[in-house]
Design a protein around this motif. Structure first.
Motif, PDB file in Angstrom:
ATOM      1  N   SER A 281      -3.108 -11.481   0.151  1.00  0.00           N
ATOM      2  CA  SER A 281      -4.444 -11.726   0.690  1.00  0.00           C
ATOM      3  C   SER A 281      -4.792 -13.209   0.650  1.00  0.00           C
ATOM      4  O   SER A 281      -5.328 -13.747   1.618  1.00  0.00           O
ATOM      5  CB  SER A 281      -5.492 -10.944  -0.092  1.00  0.00           C
ATOM      6  OG  SER A 281      -5.289  -9.570   0.057  1.00  0.00           O
TER       7      SER A 281
ATOM      8  N   LEU B  87       2.073   1.724  -3.451  1.00  0.00           N
ATOM      9  CA  LEU B  87       0.998   2.252  -4.294  1.00  0.00           C
ATOM     10  C   LEU B  87       0.843   3.760  -4.092  1.00  0.00           C
ATOM     11  O   LEU B  87       0.652   4.502  -5.063  1.00  0.00           O
ATOM     12  CB  LEU B  87      -0.325   1.546  -3.979  1.00  0.00           C
ATOM     13  CG  LEU B  87      -0.524   0.168  -4.596  1.00  0.00           C
ATOM     14  CD1 LEU B  87      -1.717  -0.531  -3.954  1.00  0.00           C
ATOM     15  CD2 LEU B  87      -0.698   0.262  -6.100  1.00  0.00           C
TER      16      LEU B  87
ATOM     17  N   GLU C 251       1.210  -0.408 -11.188  1.00  0.00           N
ATOM     18  CA  GLU C 251       0.058  -0.589 -10.303  1.00  0.00           C
ATOM     19  C   GLU C 251      -0.457  -2.017 -10.398  1.00  0.00           C
ATOM     20  O   GLU C 251      -0.787  -2.639  -9.375  1.00  0.00           O
ATOM     21  CB  GLU C 251      -1.044   0.398 -10.668  1.00  0.00           C
ATOM     22  CG  GLU C 251      -2.264   0.274  -9.766  1.00  0.00           C
ATOM     23  CD  GLU C 251      -3.414   1.147 -10.226  1.00  0.00           C
ATOM     24  OE1 GLU C 251      -4.061   1.738  -9.348  1.00  0.00           O
ATOM     25  OE2 GLU C 251      -3.667   1.217 -11.450  1.00  0.00           O
ATOM     26  N   ASP C 252      -0.532  -2.556 -11.619  1.00  0.00           N
ATOM     27  CA  ASP C 252      -0.969  -3.947 -11.792  1.00  0.00           C
ATOM     28  C   ASP C 252      -0.055  -4.915 -11.043  1.00  0.00           C
ATOM     29  O   ASP C 252      -0.528  -5.857 -10.402  1.00  0.00           O
ATOM     30  CB  ASP C 252      -1.017  -4.322 -13.274  1.00  0.00           C
ATOM     31  CG  ASP C 252      -2.184  -3.688 -14.007  1.00  0.00           C
ATOM     32  OD1 ASP C 252      -3.129  -3.226 -13.333  1.00  0.00           O
ATOM     33  OD2 ASP C 252      -2.146  -3.665 -15.252  1.00  0.00           O
TER      34      ASP C 252
ATOM     35  N   LEU D 295      -0.790  -4.563  -7.323  1.00  0.00           N
ATOM     36  CA  LEU D 295      -2.080  -5.164  -6.984  1.00  0.00           C
ATOM     37  C   LEU D 295      -2.000  -6.692  -7.020  1.00  0.00           C
ATOM     38  O   LEU D 295      -2.645  -7.367  -6.213  1.00  0.00           O
ATOM     39  CB  LEU D 295      -3.174  -4.639  -7.913  1.00  0.00           C
ATOM     40  CG  LEU D 295      -3.512  -3.149  -7.732  1.00  0.00           C
ATOM     41  CD1 LEU D 295      -4.516  -2.701  -8.792  1.00  0.00           C
ATOM     42  CD2 LEU D 295      -4.018  -2.863  -6.331  1.00  0.00           C
ATOM     43  N   ASP D 296      -1.210  -7.229  -7.938  1.00  0.00           N
ATOM     44  CA  ASP D 296      -0.996  -8.683  -7.967  1.00  0.00           C
ATOM     45  C   ASP D 296      -0.330  -9.156  -6.672  1.00  0.00           C
ATOM     46  O   ASP D 296      -0.707 -10.178  -6.110  1.00  0.00           O
ATOM     47  CB  ASP D 296      -0.146  -9.093  -9.170  1.00  0.00           C
ATOM     48  CG  ASP D 296      -0.882  -8.986 -10.487  1.00  0.00           C
ATOM     49  OD1 ASP D 296      -2.136  -8.882 -10.475  1.00  0.00           O
ATOM     50  OD2 ASP D 296      -0.213  -8.997 -11.541  1.00  0.00           O
TER      51      ASP D 296
ATOM     52  N   LEU E  63      -0.497  -7.687  -3.787  1.00  0.00           N
ATOM     53  CA  LEU E  63      -1.489  -7.549  -2.725  1.00  0.00           C
ATOM     54  C   LEU E  63      -2.469  -8.720  -2.751  1.00  0.00           C
ATOM     55  O   LEU E  63      -2.846  -9.249  -1.703  1.00  0.00           O
ATOM     56  CB  LEU E  63      -2.222  -6.217  -2.884  1.00  0.00           C
ATOM     57  CG  LEU E  63      -2.985  -5.695  -1.695  1.00  0.00           C
ATOM     58  CD1 LEU E  63      -2.090  -5.553  -0.470  1.00  0.00           C
ATOM     59  CD2 LEU E  63      -3.618  -4.360  -2.031  1.00  0.00           C
ATOM     60  N   GLU E  64      -2.844  -9.149  -3.941  1.00  0.00           N
ATOM     61  CA  GLU E  64      -3.747 -10.293  -4.073  1.00  0.00           C
ATOM     62  C   GLU E  64      -3.084 -11.577  -3.559  1.00  0.00           C
ATOM     63  O   GLU E  64      -3.709 -12.369  -2.854  1.00  0.00           O
ATOM     64  CB  GLU E  64      -4.168 -10.472  -5.531  1.00  0.00           C
ATOM     65  CG  GLU E  64      -5.160 -11.587  -5.735  1.00  0.00           C
ATOM     66  CD  GLU E  64      -5.586 -11.727  -7.182  1.00  0.00           C
ATOM     67  OE1 GLU E  64      -6.011 -12.835  -7.550  1.00  0.00           O
ATOM     68  OE2 GLU E  64      -5.486 -10.752  -7.942  1.00  0.00           O
TER      69      GLU E  64
ATOM     70  N   ARG F 282       0.831  -1.213   0.000  1.00  0.00           N
ATOM     71  CA  ARG F 282       0.000   0.000   0.000  1.00  0.00           C
ATOM     72  C   ARG F 282       0.864   1.262   0.000  1.00  0.00           C
ATOM     73  O   ARG F 282       0.538   2.246  -0.679  1.00  0.00           O
ATOM     74  CB  ARG F 282      -0.941  -0.007   1.199  1.00  0.00           C
ATOM     75  CG  ARG F 282      -2.063  -1.012   1.034  1.00  0.00           C
ATOM     76  CD  ARG F 282      -3.092  -0.912   2.157  1.00  0.00           C
ATOM     77  NE  ARG F 282      -4.029  -2.007   2.069  1.00  0.00           N
ATOM     78  CZ  ARG F 282      -3.981  -3.098   2.833  1.00  0.00           C
ATOM     79  NH1 ARG F 282      -3.057  -3.228   3.750  1.00  0.00           N
ATOM     80  NH2 ARG F 282      -4.872  -4.046   2.675  1.00  0.00           N
TER      81      ARG F 282
ATOM     82  N   ASP G 132       0.153   2.394 -14.850  1.00  0.00           N
ATOM     83  CA  ASP G 132      -0.752   1.246 -14.991  1.00  0.00           C
ATOM     84  C   ASP G 132      -0.008  -0.074 -14.836  1.00  0.00           C
ATOM     85  O   ASP G 132      -0.484  -0.985 -14.153  1.00  0.00           O
ATOM     86  CB  ASP G 132      -1.466   1.286 -16.344  1.00  0.00           C
ATOM     87  CG  ASP G 132      -2.498   2.398 -16.425  1.00  0.00           C
ATOM     88  OD1 ASP G 132      -2.944   2.891 -15.358  1.00  0.00           O
ATOM     89  OD2 ASP G 132      -2.861   2.784 -17.558  1.00  0.00           O
TER      90      ASP G 132
END
Length: 85
Positions: free
Chosen positions: A73, A41, A62-63, A66-67, A69-70, A38, A59
């Motif tokens: 999770s 980001l 960020e992708d 986010l990957d 972060l996924e 985060r 972009d």
């Protein structure tokens, strides 16, 4: 007991391998830490707003974040400890 005596000369190698595994695990923990992602980001968005990176770079990066972060999770939900696989 005999195997321990015979394998004693290899103790430094085993200890070194253990240390390397520990370093890798810690690096992965930090890499996939949601707070770290985060923060990255937020820095990325600041760079975009300051004009330091293009929209396309934003972009793409960020992708990637986010990957991460996924993955964090999913690992957290699967193991309950928040570390990556």
């Amino acid at each position: 007991m005999i195997s321990e005596v015979l394998l004693l000369p290899f103790a430094p190698v085993r200890g070194g391998a253990w240390a390397i595994r520990q370093v890798i695990q810690e690096a992965e923990r930090i890499y996939y830490d949601p707070a770290t992602v985060r923060a990255e980001l937020a820095r990325l968005e600041e760079q975009l707003e300051a004009g330091e990176i293009t929209e396309e770079e934003f972009d793409r990066l960020e992708d990637e974040l986010l990957d991460r972060l996924e993955v964090a999770s999913r690992a957290s939900a699967g193991t309950g400890n928040g570390t990556a696989p």
